[in-house]
Design an enzyme around this catalytic site. Structure first.
Site, short mmCIF file in Angstrom:
data_model
loop_
_atom_site.label_atom_id
_atom_site.label_comp_id
_atom_site.label_asym_id
_atom_site.label_seq_id
_atom_site.Cartn_x
_atom_site.Cartn_y
_atom_site.Cartn_z
N ASN A 172 0.88 -1.17 0.00
CA ASN A 172 0.00 0.00 0.00
C ASN A 172 0.92 1.22 0.00
O ASN A 172 1.49 1.56 1.04
CB ASN A 172 -0.89 -0.03 1.26
CG ASN A 172 -1.69 1.25 1.43
OD1 ASN A 172 -1.79 2.06 0.51
ND2 ASN A 172 -2.26 1.43 2.61
N LYS A 204 0.25 4.32 -0.36
CA LYS A 204 -0.32 5.56 0.20
C LYS A 204 0.02 6.74 -0.71
O LYS A 204 0.06 6.58 -1.92
CB LYS A 204 0.17 5.75 1.64
CG LYS A 204 -0.05 4.48 2.48
CD LYS A 204 0.17 4.66 3.94
CE LYS A 204 -0.03 3.32 4.64
NZ LYS A 204 -0.06 3.41 6.07
N HIS A 238 -9.50 1.39 4.68
CA HIS A 238 -8.23 1.54 5.39
C HIS A 238 -8.42 2.51 6.55
O HIS A 238 -9.17 3.48 6.44
CB HIS A 238 -7.15 2.06 4.43
CG HIS A 238 -5.79 2.05 5.05
ND1 HIS A 238 -5.37 3.04 5.90
CD2 HIS A 238 -4.79 1.14 4.99
CE1 HIS A 238 -4.15 2.74 6.33
NE2 HIS A 238 -3.78 1.59 5.79
N GLU A 286 -6.77 4.91 7.62
CA GLU A 286 -6.57 6.34 7.29
C GLU A 286 -7.78 6.91 6.57
O GLU A 286 -8.12 8.09 6.73
CB GLU A 286 -5.28 6.49 6.45
CG GLU A 286 -4.04 6.30 7.32
CD GLU A 286 -2.85 5.66 6.62
OE1 GLU A 286 -2.75 5.71 5.38
OE2 GLU A 286 -2.00 5.08 7.34
N GLU A 323 -5.60 -4.79 10.42
CA GLU A 323 -4.52 -3.83 10.67
C GLU A 323 -4.82 -3.07 11.96
O GLU A 323 -5.61 -2.11 11.95
CB GLU A 323 -4.43 -2.82 9.52
CG GLU A 323 -4.17 -3.44 8.18
CD GLU A 323 -3.62 -2.41 7.18
OE1 GLU A 323 -2.47 -2.56 6.77
OE2 GLU A 323 -4.34 -1.46 6.86
N GLY A 372 2.37 2.19 10.65
CA GLY A 372 3.36 3.25 10.49
C GLY A 372 4.07 3.65 11.77
O GLY A 372 4.74 4.68 11.83
N SER A 400 3.26 -2.23 10.26
CA SER A 400 4.70 -2.33 10.48
C SER A 400 5.28 -3.71 10.13
O SER A 400 6.21 -4.17 10.77
CB SER A 400 5.07 -1.92 11.91
OG SER A 400 4.70 -0.56 12.12
P1 PGA Z 1 2.83 0.23 7.54
O1 PGA Z 1 1.39 0.50 6.86
O2 PGA Z 1 3.32 -1.09 6.97
O3 PGA Z 1 3.69 1.38 7.10
O4 PGA Z 1 2.62 0.15 8.99
C1 PGA Z 1 0.47 -0.55 6.67
C2 PGA Z 1 -0.82 -0.03 6.09
O5 PGA Z 1 -1.24 1.07 6.48
O6 PGA Z 1 -1.46 -0.67 5.24
#
Ligand code: PGA
Length: 255
Positions: free
Chosen positions: A10, A12, A97, A99, A172, A178, A217
């Protein structure tokens, strides 16, 4: 049971055109490929979807969208119509997601509509769910995750119908996205097993075949211990999917 593994990047709101070129060139040189026991996907920014499709080459990585509209077409400025994503060559879309839920107003209701819309346009859906730190600390993880699954799939306005591997769930935990804090394999497996039970209770045998990805992560250093768990079928990876060598290491985790 035909489940194996699925690794999805992903991206982003990251990656320039030249970074994308380098990414796919390097993966092609390394011989990284989509395989039936390790399927690969990347969700770039929407304006880079065509470029990625041009560059995938022998990797055969499936390109997808990071979100889509709940509407079919019409006066919805800025939205992405699933049928046109499909027409462009997208194989899947992420939906819900965290976000999108916290920053851009996705709710269980719109996520249900988006899921139905994407599936009927022929896109695969990766439905993202997960609890906040506050919810985990209050002992509400499973309650939150089940209510997100029900909101999207079984209790929403639209009936969700799909076949084969059209639906994937990505668990998640919001506190792990992140942040560098990964759920332990045991914490993740506990939730994945509960999601698996929900899927089997809801869809019978088909629920056995639905991929459940872990996200938050994931990186080459922790991917193995996570994917060795019986109900963790792959990863949805942000930061560690941006560089070709890291994405290659995630894709080849069991070699
Ligand atoms: P990350 O993001 O691997 O940077 O933690 C995962 C995601 O938001 O899908």
């Amino acid at each position: 049971m035909s489940r194996k593994y699925l690794m999805v990047g992903n991206w982003k709101m990251n990656q320039s055109l030249s970074e994308i070129e380098t990414f796919f060139k390097t993966l092609n040189q390394m011989g990284v490929k989509y395989q039936c026991d390790m399927k690969l996907g990347i969700a770039p920014q929407a304006m880079h979807i065509s470029k990625c499709l041009d560059l995938v080459g022998d990797t055969n990585i499936v390109i997808g969208s990071q979100t889509c509209s709940e509407f079919e077409s019409g006066a919805y400025t800025g939205e992405l119509a699933p049928k046109n994503l499909k027409e462009l060559g997208c194989g899947f879309t992420l939906i819900g997601h965290s976000e999108r839920r916290t920053l851009f107003g996705d709710t269980d209701h719109t996520i249900n509509l988006k899921t139905a819309n994407a599936l009927s346009a022929g896109l695969d859906v990766i439905l993202c769910i997960g609890e906040t730190l506050e919810e985990r600390e209050a002992g509400k993880t499973l309650e939150v995750v089940m209510s997100q699954l029900e909101g999207a799939l079984t209790k929403g306005e639209k009936k969700i119908e799909f076949t084969g591997n059209q639906l994937t769930i990505a668990y998640e935990p919001v506190w792990a996205i992140g942040t560098g804090k990964t759920a332990t394999p045991e914490q993740a497996e506990e939730v994945h097993a509960a999601i698996r039970k929900f899927l089997i209770d809801t869809y019978g045998d088909m629920g056995q075949n639905i991929f459940i990805l872990y996200g938050g992560s994931v990186k080459p250093a922790n991917v193995k211990e996570l994917l060795e768990k019986p109900n963790i079928d792959g990863g949805l990876v942000g930061g560690a999917s941006l560089k070709a060598d890291s994405f290659a290491a995630l894709s080849n985790w069991n070699q």
